[in-house]
Design an enzyme around this catalytic site. Structure first.
Site, PDB file in Angstrom:
ATOM      1  N   PRO A  94       6.521   9.856   7.617  1.00 45.81           N
ATOM      2  CA  PRO A  94       7.996   9.632   7.721  1.00 45.81           C
ATOM      3  C   PRO A  94       8.573   8.396   7.003  1.00 45.81           C
ATOM      4  O   PRO A  94       7.724   7.620   6.910  1.00 45.81           O
ATOM      5  CB  PRO A  94       8.011   9.594   9.295  1.00 45.81           C
ATOM      6  CG  PRO A  94       6.760   9.074   9.916  1.00 45.81           C
ATOM      7  CD  PRO A  94       5.702   9.773   8.648  1.00 45.81           C
ATOM      8  N   ASP A 170       1.186   3.552   1.460  1.00 46.38           N
ATOM      9  CA  ASP A 170       0.199   4.597   1.797  1.00 46.38           C
ATOM     10  C   ASP A 170      -0.902   4.838   0.714  1.00 46.38           C
ATOM     11  O   ASP A 170      -1.702   5.681   0.763  1.00 46.38           O
ATOM     12  CB  ASP A 170       1.262   5.886   1.924  1.00 46.38           C
ATOM     13  CG  ASP A 170       2.013   6.088   0.519  1.00 46.38           C
ATOM     14  OD1 ASP A 170       1.548   5.639  -0.443  1.00 46.38           O
ATOM     15  OD2 ASP A 170       2.974   6.444   1.094  1.00 46.38           O
ATOM     16  N   HIS A 187       4.796  -4.448  -0.691  1.00 42.68           N
ATOM     17  CA  HIS A 187       4.914  -4.710   0.778  1.00 42.68           C
ATOM     18  C   HIS A 187       3.519  -4.617   1.265  1.00 42.68           C
ATOM     19  O   HIS A 187       3.123  -4.318   2.353  1.00 42.68           O
ATOM     20  CB  HIS A 187       5.685  -3.880   1.522  1.00 42.68           C
ATOM     21  CG  HIS A 187       7.254  -4.197   1.466  1.00 42.68           C
ATOM     22  ND1 HIS A 187       8.029  -3.331   1.688  1.00 42.68           N
ATOM     23  CD2 HIS A 187       7.843  -5.248   0.857  1.00 42.68           C
ATOM     24  CE1 HIS A 187       9.487  -3.724   1.503  1.00 42.68           C
ATOM     25  NE2 HIS A 187       9.327  -4.894   0.786  1.00 42.68           N
TER      26      HIS A 187
HETATM   27  P1  OAD Z   1      13.814   3.972   4.174  1.00 43.20           P
HETATM   28  O1  OAD Z   1      13.348   4.676   5.291  1.00 43.20           O
HETATM   29  O2  OAD Z   1      14.772   3.053   4.363  1.00 43.20           O
HETATM   30  O3  OAD Z   1      14.543   4.828   3.013  1.00 43.20           O
HETATM   31  C1  OAD Z   1      14.126   5.865   2.472  1.00 43.20           C
HETATM   32  C2  OAD Z   1      15.160   6.681   1.691  1.00 43.20           C
HETATM   33  O4  OAD Z   1      14.753   7.608   1.243  1.00 43.20           O
HETATM   34  C3  OAD Z   1      16.594   6.974   2.247  1.00 43.20           C
HETATM   35  O5  OAD Z   1      17.547   6.680   1.830  1.00 43.20           O
HETATM   36  C4  OAD Z   1      16.317   8.517   2.504  1.00 43.20           C
HETATM   37  O6  OAD Z   1      17.302   9.088   2.464  1.00 43.20           O
HETATM   38  C5  OAD Z   1      15.436   8.838   1.407  1.00 43.20           C
HETATM   39  N1  OAD Z   1      14.388  10.170   1.298  1.00 43.20           N
HETATM   40  C6  OAD Z   1      13.858  10.491   2.419  1.00 43.20           C
HETATM   41  N2  OAD Z   1      13.089  11.583   1.868  1.00 43.20           N
HETATM   42  C7  OAD Z   1      13.389  11.801   0.892  1.00 43.20           C
HETATM   43  C8  OAD Z   1      13.112  12.860  -0.273  1.00 43.20           C
HETATM   44  N3  OAD Z   1      11.964  13.656   0.035  1.00 43.20           N
HETATM   45  N4  OAD Z   1      13.607  12.579  -1.367  1.00 43.20           N
HETATM   46  C9  OAD Z   1      14.580  11.775  -1.842  1.00 43.20           C
HETATM   47  N5  OAD Z   1      15.071  10.784  -0.948  1.00 43.20           N
HETATM   48  C10 OAD Z   1      14.370  10.710   0.357  1.00 43.20           C
HETATM   49  O7  OAD Z   1      12.604   3.490   3.332  1.00 43.20           O
HETATM   50  P2  OAD Z   1      12.360   2.404   2.475  1.00 43.20           P
HETATM   51  O8  OAD Z   1      13.364   2.049   1.671  1.00 43.20           O
HETATM   52  O9  OAD Z   1      11.091   2.471   1.667  1.00 43.20           O
HETATM   53  O10 OAD Z   1       9.109  -2.717   5.037  1.00 43.20           O
HETATM   54  O11 OAD Z   1      12.329   1.032   3.390  1.00 43.20           O
HETATM   55  C11 OAD Z   1      11.955  -0.174   2.846  1.00 43.20           C
HETATM   56  C12 OAD Z   1      11.226  -1.042   3.851  1.00 43.20           C
HETATM   57  O12 OAD Z   1      11.774  -1.023   5.250  1.00 43.20           O
HETATM   58  C13 OAD Z   1       9.666  -0.496   3.964  1.00 43.20           C
HETATM   59  O13 OAD Z   1       9.011  -0.843   3.085  1.00 43.20           O
HETATM   60  C14 OAD Z   1       9.383  -1.220   5.138  1.00 43.20           C
HETATM   61  C15 OAD Z   1      10.573  -0.979   6.018  1.00 43.20           C
HETATM   62  O14 OAD Z   1      10.893  -2.233   7.032  1.00 43.20           O
HETATM   63  C16 OAD Z   1       8.498  -3.185   6.046  1.00 43.20           C
HETATM   64  O15 OAD Z   1       8.078  -2.659   6.969  1.00 43.20           O
HETATM   65  C17 OAD Z   1       8.362  -4.648   5.355  1.00 43.20           C
END
Ligand code: OAD
Ligand code: ZN
Length: 341
Positions: A94, A170, A187
């Site tokens: 997720p 991951d 991260h």
């Molecule tokens: P987010 O959950 O904030 O954002 C994920 C983005 O990917 C969202 O805009 C979704 O709409 C999009 N998304 C989901 N599934 C998708 C798919 N199959 N294809 C295209 N888009 C999709 O995750 P991150 O931006 O990675 O850090 O989060 C950043 C950081 O927040 C993480 O590394 C973590 C968290 O807090 C720490 O814990 C330090």
């Protein structure tokens, strides 16, 4: 390993967007001052843009088509990827902020006051057992790379991948044919262990055994709770992140995918690239316009920013097809799956 204060993952206790820092904003190719100057100048121009182009004998070409033609014809020679959790959701992991994402699940389970609190270093010091329980049930090796991961590996095989910055821990990026030195795990990772208090490295095997038994592994030096080297809110990012920022200045295409771009300093990376660099954003929803800041100029025909609102794997399927690379790509995926389990 102490670094500048603004190098920490910006703690956003309320889970609210974090604005890129001011200095980087000033490098932004969409600088407000420049915008207003362009606005003034365009007021002097009575012809609309299309008319001017027609006068010059140019026809308006779709931005996506131009992107594909440049990719297909090898005009992009140095490609960077900037990725987030959305590149791994199709593997079954997720993301954080989607309605059924990790933040909501963990906030409910542990009755936390804010969505990101679970991954806050102070929460870890207070209740390390929360994270140990979470890690015990996490078998990262059971997940498989997605077509998006293989696409990055495919471009590496073509000699086009310059660097990958990922927020993901991951490890799937390392199982699709990209060498470790080109992957910046902004991260952190689950491969090494450390004590976040005194910063000493600890033996990962022992840490793994403790996690499996649900026993807190105490630092042999300071007795603090140890954890894998994944970056929590309030912790510094790895040096590799800062050391590789300069590499972004030298790329001609940056593909941003599967990230909400809400967490700093990672969300400043798209502004590290040169102003002629193409920026393709692939996400299932529009991202990149924090606080109406208009970071990307998607709607400006003359800009080299392009938004593909799409699932990551669907976008790869389309790009690969439009480049005429389907057969080669499928072969690459099959071979890589065999060689890198
Ligand atoms: P987010 O959950 O904030 O954002 C994920 C983005 O990917 C969202 O805009 C979704 O709409 C999009 N998304 C989901 N599934 C998708 C798919 N199959 N294809 C295209 N888009 C999709 O995750 P991150 O931006 O990675 O850090 O989060 C950043 C950081 O927040 C993480 O590394 C973590 C968290 O807090 C720490 O814990 C330090
Ligand atoms: Zn210690």
């Amino acid at each position: 390993m102490e670094k500048k204060d603004d190098a920490k993952v910006e703690l956003d206790a309320a889970g609210q967007p974090i604005k890129p820092n001011k200095d980087l904003d000033n490098n932004n190719k969409n600088d407000d001052k420049t915008d207003s100057l362009i606005d003034k100048m365009s007021n002097l121009c009575v012809k609309d843009e299309d008319e001017t182009k027609k006068d010059k004998g140019e026809t308006k070409i779709d931005k996506y088509e131009t992107f594909i033609s440049k990719l297909k014809n090898g005009e992009f020679k140095k490609i960077a990827f900037l990725t987030g959790a959305g590149t791994s959701t199709s593997a079954g992991i997720p993301d954080f902020r989607s309605p059924n994402g990790l933040f909501k699940q963990l906030q409910e389970k542990y009755n936390l006051s804010s969505p990101s609190e679970f991954f806050d270093i102070d929460t870890f010091y207070k209740n390390p057992e929360y994270f140990y329980e979470f890690s015990k049930n996490l078998d990262l090796y059971s997940y498989k790379p997605t077509p998006f991961h293989y696409f990055m590996g495919f471009l590496e095989k073509k000699g086009l991948l310059k660097i990958l910055f990922t927020q993901n821990i991951d490890g799937l990026d390392l199982r699709c044919g990209i060498p470790f030195d080109k992957v910046v795990c902004a991260h952190g990772n689950y491969l090494e262990g450390h004590c976040p208090k005194c910063k000493k490295d600890v033996d990962m095997e022992q840490l793994r055994e403790h996690i499996a038994k649900g026993e807190i592994y105490k630092c042999p030096t300071c007795q603090g709770p140890c954890k894998p080297k994944i970056v929590f809110y309030g912790e510094m990012l790895p040096m590799k992140f800062f050391e590789n920022l300069k590499v972004l200045k030298d790329v001609d295409l940056a593909i941003v995918c599967g990230t909400s771009l809400l967490v700093g300093p990672f969300n400043s990376l798209p502004y590290e690239v040169d102003e002629n660099c193409w920026r393709i954003v692939i996400n299932k929803e529009k991202v990149g316009d924090l606080y109406g800041h208009n970071c990307f100029k998607y709607d400006d025909d003359d800009s080299t920013d392009y938004l593909m609102v799409s699932y990551a794997d669907d976008a790869v399927k389309k790009i690969v097809k439009d480049c005429g690379w389907e057969e080669d790509f499928n072969k690459f995926m099959e071979e890589t799956k065999k060689n890198i389990p």
